[in-house]
Design a protein around this motif. Sequence first.
Motif, PDB file in Angstrom:
ATOM      1  N   HIS A  25       0.802  -1.222   0.000  1.00  0.00           N
ATOM      2  CA  HIS A  25       0.000   0.000   0.000  1.00  0.00           C
ATOM      3  C   HIS A  25       0.840   1.281   0.000  1.00  0.00           C
ATOM      4  O   HIS A  25       0.420   2.294  -0.565  1.00  0.00           O
ATOM      5  CB  HIS A  25      -0.934   0.006   1.215  1.00  0.00           C
ATOM      6  N   ASN A  73      -2.539   2.051  -4.316  1.00  0.00           N
ATOM      7  CA  ASN A  73      -3.719   1.758  -5.117  1.00  0.00           C
ATOM      8  C   ASN A  73      -4.627   2.978  -5.293  1.00  0.00           C
ATOM      9  O   ASN A  73      -5.745   2.858  -5.758  1.00  0.00           O
ATOM     10  CB  ASN A  73      -4.514   0.603  -4.509  1.00  0.00           C
ATOM     11  N   ASP A 124      -3.545   2.037 -12.850  1.00  0.00           N
ATOM     12  CA  ASP A 124      -4.761   2.485 -12.184  1.00  0.00           C
ATOM     13  C   ASP A 124      -5.929   2.565 -13.169  1.00  0.00           C
ATOM     14  O   ASP A 124      -7.094   2.505 -12.762  1.00  0.00           O
ATOM     15  CB  ASP A 124      -4.544   3.858 -11.538  1.00  0.00           C
ATOM     16  N   GLU A 131     -10.493  -4.382  -5.993  1.00  0.00           N
ATOM     17  CA  GLU A 131     -10.181  -3.604  -4.805  1.00  0.00           C
ATOM     18  C   GLU A 131      -8.798  -2.987  -4.860  1.00  0.00           C
ATOM     19  O   GLU A 131      -8.438  -2.185  -3.994  1.00  0.00           O
ATOM     20  CB  GLU A 131     -10.288  -4.499  -3.559  1.00  0.00           C
ATOM     21  N   GLU A 132      -7.999  -3.386  -5.841  1.00  0.00           N
ATOM     22  CA  GLU A 132      -6.639  -2.880  -5.952  1.00  0.00           C
ATOM     23  C   GLU A 132      -6.228  -2.823  -7.416  1.00  0.00           C
ATOM     24  O   GLU A 132      -6.896  -3.391  -8.283  1.00  0.00           O
ATOM     25  CB  GLU A 132      -5.671  -3.772  -5.172  1.00  0.00           C
ATOM     26  N   ARG A 133      -5.135  -2.140  -7.667  1.00  0.00           N
ATOM     27  CA  ARG A 133      -4.651  -2.061  -9.045  1.00  0.00           C
ATOM     28  C   ARG A 133      -4.039  -3.402  -9.438  1.00  0.00           C
ATOM     29  O   ARG A 133      -3.512  -4.138  -8.598  1.00  0.00           O
ATOM     30  CB  ARG A 133      -3.623  -0.921  -9.189  1.00  0.00           C
ATOM     31  N   ASN A 153      -5.251  -9.484  -8.147  1.00  0.00           N
ATOM     32  CA  ASN A 153      -5.098  -9.490  -6.695  1.00  0.00           C
ATOM     33  C   ASN A 153      -3.825 -10.252  -6.342  1.00  0.00           C
ATOM     34  O   ASN A 153      -3.198 -10.877  -7.201  1.00  0.00           O
ATOM     35  CB  ASN A 153      -6.322 -10.093  -5.987  1.00  0.00           C
TER      36      ASN A 153
END
Length: 328
Positions: A25, A73, A124, A131-133, A153
């Motif tokens: 993160h 992210n 991005d 939920e994330e790049r 993921n």
Amino acid sequence: MSGVAIITVSSDEDGMRLDRWFKAHYPELNHGALEKLLRKGQVRLDGSRAKAADRIAKGQAVRVPPLTQAPANKASPKIRPEDIRLLQSLVIHRDPEVLALNKPSGLAVQGGTKTERHIDGMLDALVFDAEERPRLVHRLDRDTSGILLLARNRTAAAALGRSFKSREALKVYWAFVRGVPRPHSGTIDAALKKAGRAGDQRVEVSDPEDEEAQNAVTDYTVLAHAGQRAAFVALSPRTGRTHQLRAHMAAIGHPILGDRKYGGEDAFISDDLDPVLHLHARGLTLPHPRRGGLRLIAEPPAHMCKALRYFDFEPGAEDPFKVFAERG
């Protein structure tokens, strides 16, 4: 961040070490700085003090104190609208775990010397409903077109990464080369060693006993040929070395058309063909992270289609996937 953030652990992050969660993160926050925040109690897990090696669980709340770094992210304001449209137009497969792009020739996968615009810096744009790049699973040269696989993921990234490392992933490329390889089907087993300066690096065939050399093996088959002038070939690398296909084809005297780095002037045979690399990642077959298998096919770019018309080749005359399906 301008204040304290409370971030809920996602299902994909269940069981992850806390320090690795921070690395994912907040990549600019080094381990020493994180340890300092943990010692001061500024980072907390469900309100309690935590350690770097603690395992986090789905639904837990991670308290993150004010930091100068933005989450990895978080959408990047630097992505131009036209780049977002471009990347999304390249998607040829999308499911909850996997994304696949048909990368155009000339677009870099990652940054480097004098390379500011690249796919890794624009991921991005490909978050969609995740939920994330997404994460890169493998690489393609800037000038190679075709299938580029992304994991949506962390769990999928680990599974796909294992498939590539264990060589479960079967990759098939299309290429146009000068001359016609003899025999029409065979295997090139030639170790490769990096050479050249940073920013202009290449590889060259080397003595396999050289400690800096890496084993490299490529299967090939001729799909069509125009006399002895040029051939349309399918290539399947058993190993994944930098520039492997380009170096191997040049080493046997049949450089890929448009490849000035490895073929020099021999890689250019007609002004009617575009002076770009004629190498395309056509197909990829590997286990899916969650279910069964995954088989992807990417249509060739305009300059490859132009070459097919120029030589009057039929790409469907022989299925390269069938050629390599029984490979040991």
